[in-house]
Enzyme design. Structure first.
Site, PDB file in Angstrom:
ATOM      1  N   LYS A 143       0.858  -1.191   0.000  1.00 27.86           N
ATOM      2  CA  LYS A 143       0.000   0.000   0.000  1.00 27.86           C
ATOM      3  C   LYS A 143       0.887   1.231   0.000  1.00 27.86           C
ATOM      4  CE  LYS A 143      -4.045   1.926   2.307  1.00 27.86           C
ATOM      5  NZ  LYS A 143      -5.149   1.600   3.215  1.00 27.86           N
TER       6      LYS A 143
ATOM      7  N   LEU B  84       1.480  -5.325   3.328  1.00 26.12           N
ATOM      8  CA  LEU B  84       0.295  -6.018   3.829  1.00 26.12           C
ATOM      9  C   LEU B  84       0.182  -7.426   3.242  1.00 26.12           C
ATOM     10  CD1 LEU B  84      -2.061  -2.971   3.257  1.00 26.12           C
ATOM     11  CD2 LEU B  84      -1.725  -4.038   5.492  1.00 26.12           C
ATOM     12  N   GLU B  85      -0.493  -8.258   3.969  1.00 26.20           N
ATOM     13  CA  GLU B  85      -0.787  -9.600   3.475  1.00 26.20           C
ATOM     14  C   GLU B  85      -1.589  -9.502   2.180  1.00 26.20           C
ATOM     15  OE1 GLU B  85      -3.302 -13.546   5.040  1.00 26.20           O
ATOM     16  OE2 GLU B  85      -3.019 -11.853   6.340  1.00 26.20           O
TER      17      GLU B  85
ATOM     18  N   ASP C 297     -15.682  -0.662  12.226  1.00 27.79           N
ATOM     19  CA  ASP C 297     -15.897  -0.356  10.815  1.00 27.79           C
ATOM     20  C   ASP C 297     -15.953  -1.631   9.977  1.00 27.79           C
ATOM     21  OD1 ASP C 297     -16.375   1.355   8.724  1.00 27.79           O
ATOM     22  OD2 ASP C 297     -14.263   1.704   8.286  1.00 27.79           O
TER      23      ASP C 297
ATOM     24  N   GLU D 170     -16.831  -3.996   2.404  1.00 30.85           N
ATOM     25  CA  GLU D 170     -15.700  -3.375   1.704  1.00 30.85           C
ATOM     26  C   GLU D 170     -14.383  -3.569   2.443  1.00 30.85           C
ATOM     27  OE1 GLU D 170     -18.580  -2.100   2.323  1.00 30.85           O
ATOM     28  OE2 GLU D 170     -19.408  -1.183   0.500  1.00 30.85           O
ATOM     29  N   ASN D 171     -14.476  -3.847   3.727  1.00 33.31           N
ATOM     30  CA  ASN D 171     -13.258  -4.017   4.523  1.00 33.31           C
ATOM     31  C   ASN D 171     -12.870  -5.475   4.708  1.00 33.31           C
ATOM     32  OD1 ASN D 171     -13.070  -1.291   4.819  1.00 33.31           O
ATOM     33  ND2 ASN D 171     -14.062  -1.239   6.814  1.00 33.31           N
TER      34      ASN D 171
HETATM   35  C1  N15 Z   1      -2.747   1.783   8.516  1.00 39.26           C
HETATM   36  C2  N15 Z   1      -2.592   0.331   8.279  1.00 39.26           C
HETATM   37  C3  N15 Z   1      -2.044  -0.438   9.407  1.00 39.26           C
HETATM   38  C4  N15 Z   1      -3.864  -0.229   7.898  1.00 39.26           C
HETATM   39  C5  N15 Z   1      -3.572  -1.477   7.215  1.00 39.26           C
HETATM   40  N1  N15 Z   1      -4.672  -1.841   6.483  1.00 39.26           N
HETATM   41  C6  N15 Z   1      -4.955  -1.166   5.448  1.00 39.26           C
HETATM   42  O1  N15 Z   1      -4.301  -0.304   4.962  1.00 39.26           O
HETATM   43  C7  N15 Z   1      -6.191  -1.579   4.866  1.00 39.26           C
HETATM   44  N2  N15 Z   1      -5.949  -1.929   3.534  1.00 39.26           N
HETATM   45  C8  N15 Z   1      -5.833  -3.154   3.082  1.00 39.26           C
HETATM   46  N3  N15 Z   1      -5.899  -1.044   2.590  1.00 39.26           N
HETATM   47  C9  N15 Z   1      -5.764  -1.707   1.486  1.00 39.26           C
HETATM   48  C10 N15 Z   1      -5.701  -3.046   1.758  1.00 39.26           C
HETATM   49  C11 N15 Z   1      -5.642  -4.073   0.833  1.00 39.26           C
HETATM   50  C12 N15 Z   1      -4.921  -5.218   1.125  1.00 39.26           C
HETATM   51  C13 N15 Z   1      -6.356  -3.973  -0.354  1.00 39.26           C
HETATM   52  C14 N15 Z   1      -6.401  -5.011  -1.241  1.00 39.26           C
HETATM   53  C15 N15 Z   1      -5.699  -6.161  -0.948  1.00 39.26           C
HETATM   54  C16 N15 Z   1      -4.963  -6.244   0.211  1.00 39.26           C
HETATM   55  N4  N15 Z   1      -4.415  -7.486   0.238  1.00 39.26           N
HETATM   56  N5  N15 Z   1      -4.804  -8.166  -0.842  1.00 39.26           N
HETATM   57  C17 N15 Z   1      -5.575  -7.374  -1.567  1.00 39.26           C
HETATM   58  C18 N15 Z   1      -6.189  -7.806  -2.744  1.00 39.26           C
HETATM   59  N6  N15 Z   1      -6.135  -9.018  -3.215  1.00 39.26           N
HETATM   60  C19 N15 Z   1      -6.857  -9.037  -4.346  1.00 39.26           C
HETATM   61  C20 N15 Z   1      -7.153 -10.073  -5.234  1.00 39.26           C
HETATM   62  C21 N15 Z   1      -7.959  -9.806  -6.349  1.00 39.26           C
HETATM   63  C22 N15 Z   1      -8.467  -8.533  -6.553  1.00 39.26           C
HETATM   64  C23 N15 Z   1      -8.158  -7.511  -5.652  1.00 39.26           C
HETATM   65  C24 N15 Z   1      -7.358  -7.793  -4.549  1.00 39.26           C
HETATM   66  N7  N15 Z   1      -6.936  -7.039  -3.548  1.00 39.26           N
END
Ligand code: N15
Length: 350
Positions: free
Chosen positions: A120, A168-169, A214, A218-219
């Protein structure tokens, strides 16, 4: 007890959010700051010790490895072990996975281990402008300490001059909400699997005094076996809290005590679980309405109606979660014991 007006937790999601003036000095550069001895010495991948005493405390500068214990081979290396810091050079960048207000998420692969992650990318200028550095640091602090199969891992972070990167995972099956849209609604057995996983993840969070606040489709992301992963801790806080949200964006998942600005605790997540359960089974959240005001009314009155196809057992659980009085809501322990869960759970998918 009324929440303090004007305390803003998070900017509105999506367009048109208010400008938020940060109460903290802008120090995104070291995010999350830890034992910064020089101006750009935030240590990638290392995270901060969670302070559970105060929901809004400054981050305690206690070093903790970002990725310890369980992982042996496949995970990105431990920077604190190798003494190295993450940088963009360590990753091959792939396709974008999603777009956000402050930046995008990309598929990425750590070069030396070939471990695939979601990277990210957040722009410091945008974070600063919106005054959300503090928020981000808290999220990082909270999320990096959570280890649960149904909570998306934050492996580490690093930054450069203009951007903050979160490692991120990667969730191979993508967004749950797309699955829901595709299927309109889920069969009860499938909803049970998700609710069960969600309830156990929330149980874990609550044991750490983290409330999520939350939870919405979407999350939620899906792992390679289709297992649910809570991905966003954008609003998470330590309980109890009187933190107020800016009431923009959807109200649909917020419990009465939050939209009414009252003191709230981890029981807000029980409400959200009920809303989500309903949405899984019906395809839309229970208090959806044409206007904000109407949704507000329906939530505060708990105007709950079920389509005929929802089973009595599911109605029973949802009704026990969607109680106006937080103390009347069924506990997570009891959710996991509820007949709708127990009787529908395929033992191989738990
Ligand atoms: C501040 C921080 C500690 C918060 C951490 N969490 C986030 O930032 C929340 N976040 C998670 N923001 C984006 C994501 C995110 C992680 C978005 C998408 C994915 C993700 N991991 N894997 C995906 C993902 N896999 C996919 C497979 C097919 C189509 C779309 C995909 N997105």
């Amino acid at each position: 007890m009324a929440a303090e007006p004007g305390r803003v937790l998070k900017p509105c999601n999506g367009a048109g959010g208010p400008h938020i003036t940060s109460a903290v000095k802008p120090r995104v550069a070291g995010l999350p700051v830890k034992e910064r001895t020089s101006t750009q010495s935030a240590e990638p991948g290392r995270v901060l010790k969670t302070s559970e005493s105060s929901e809004d405390s400054d981050l305690t500068p206690t070093a903790k490895p970002g990725m310890e214990e369980e992982h042996a081979s496949a995970k990105p290396r431990e920077p604190t072990v190798t003494g190295q810091k993450w940088s963009l050079q360590d990753f091959d960048i792939g396709r974008p996975l999603g777009k956000g207000k402050f930046g995008n998420v990309y598929l990425a692969r750590e070069k030396s281990t070939k471990y695939v992650v979601a990277l990210k990318v957040l722009f410091k200028s945008q974070l600063q402008k919106a005054g959300v550095e503090h928020q981000l640091r808290r999220e990082v602090e909270i999320q990096s300490h959570l280890r649960h199969p149904h909570i998306l891992r934050l492996f580490g972070y690093f930054h450069d001059k203009t951007r903050v990167y979160l490692i991120l995972e990667y969730a191979p099956k993508g967004e749950l909400y797309k699955e829901l849209t595709k299927n309109t609604r889920f069969e009860e057995k499938r909803a049970v699997v998700y609710i069960n996983q969600l309830a156990s993840a929330l149980q874990y969070c609550h044991s750490k005094k983290v409330i999520h606040r939350d939870i919405k489709p979407e999350n939620l992301l899906l792992g390679h076996t289709g297992d649910l992963k809570i991905a966003d801790f954008g609003w998470s806080v330590h309980a109890p809290s009187s933190r107020r949200t800016t009431l923009c964006g959807t109200l649909d998942y917020l419990p009465p005590e939050m939209i009414e600005g009252s003191l709230h605790d981890e029981k807000v997540d029980l409400w959200s679980l009920g809303v989500l359960c309903y949405e899984f089974l019906v395809g839309k959240p229970p208090f959806e309405a044409a206007s904000h005001e109407e949704t507000y009314r329906r939530i505060t009155r708990v105007d709950l109606r079920f389509p005929s196809y929802v089973s009595n057992s599911a109605r029973s659980l949802i009704s026990m979660l969607l109680k106006h009085d937080p103390n009347q809501r069924i506990s997570l322990d009891k959710v996991l014991e509820h007949p709708w869960i127990k009787d529908n759970l395929n033992p191989t998918t738990s």
